[in-house]
Write a protein that holds these residues in place. Structure first.
Motif, PDB file in Angstrom:
ATOM      1  N   VAL A  23      23.066  17.453  20.001  1.00 19.02           N
ATOM      2  CA  VAL A  23      23.104  18.847  21.479  1.00 19.02           C
ATOM      3  C   VAL A  23      23.953  18.713  22.972  1.00 19.02           C
ATOM      4  O   VAL A  23      24.984  18.504  23.977  1.00 19.02           O
ATOM      5  CB  VAL A  23      22.516  19.932  21.302  1.00 19.02           C
ATOM      6  N   VAL A  24      23.186  17.175  23.497  1.00 19.47           N
ATOM      7  CA  VAL A  24      23.628  16.910  24.270  1.00 19.47           C
ATOM      8  C   VAL A  24      24.568  16.437  24.796  1.00 19.47           C
ATOM      9  O   VAL A  24      25.099  16.218  25.981  1.00 19.47           O
ATOM     10  CB  VAL A  24      21.714  16.064  25.048  1.00 19.47           C
ATOM     11  N   LEU A  29      30.474  21.816  25.642  1.00 20.20           N
ATOM     12  CA  LEU A  29      29.843  22.896  25.601  1.00 20.20           C
ATOM     13  C   LEU A  29      29.132  23.295  26.938  1.00 20.20           C
ATOM     14  O   LEU A  29      28.397  22.710  28.109  1.00 20.20           O
ATOM     15  CB  LEU A  29      28.645  22.756  25.296  1.00 20.20           C
ATOM     16  N   ARG A  34      24.362  25.212  25.946  1.00 18.81           N
ATOM     17  CA  ARG A  34      24.018  23.556  25.641  1.00 18.81           C
ATOM     18  C   ARG A  34      21.848  24.683  25.390  1.00 18.81           C
ATOM     19  O   ARG A  34      21.268  23.908  24.732  1.00 18.81           O
ATOM     20  CB  ARG A  34      23.999  22.831  26.681  1.00 18.81           C
TER      21      ARG A  34
END
Length: 63
Positions: A23-24, A29, A34
């Protein structure tokens, strides 16, 4: 029995950490998006991690 429980906890923590990294590192995003995904990963440990990793690979950014 304790060993099995510890292994399951470590498995879930490892999956959450992997999903957090995915995700990071995702491009595209917003900060809010995020944050929502990270909250999902850590508040719903197994389901959230699998869902966020599936979303990351479904849109072609599977880093």
């Amino acid at each position: 029995m304790l060993i099995i429980a510890l292994l399951l906890v470590l498995l879930v923590l490892g999956l959450n950490l992997a999903a957090t990294v995915v995700v990071v590192r995702r491009d595209g995003l917003s900060a809010a998006g995020r944050s929502v995904q990270l909250l999902l990963v850590w508040l719903l440990p197994l389901v959230g991690a699998i869902l966020c990793m599936a979303l990351a690979t479904a849109d072609g950014s599977g880093r």
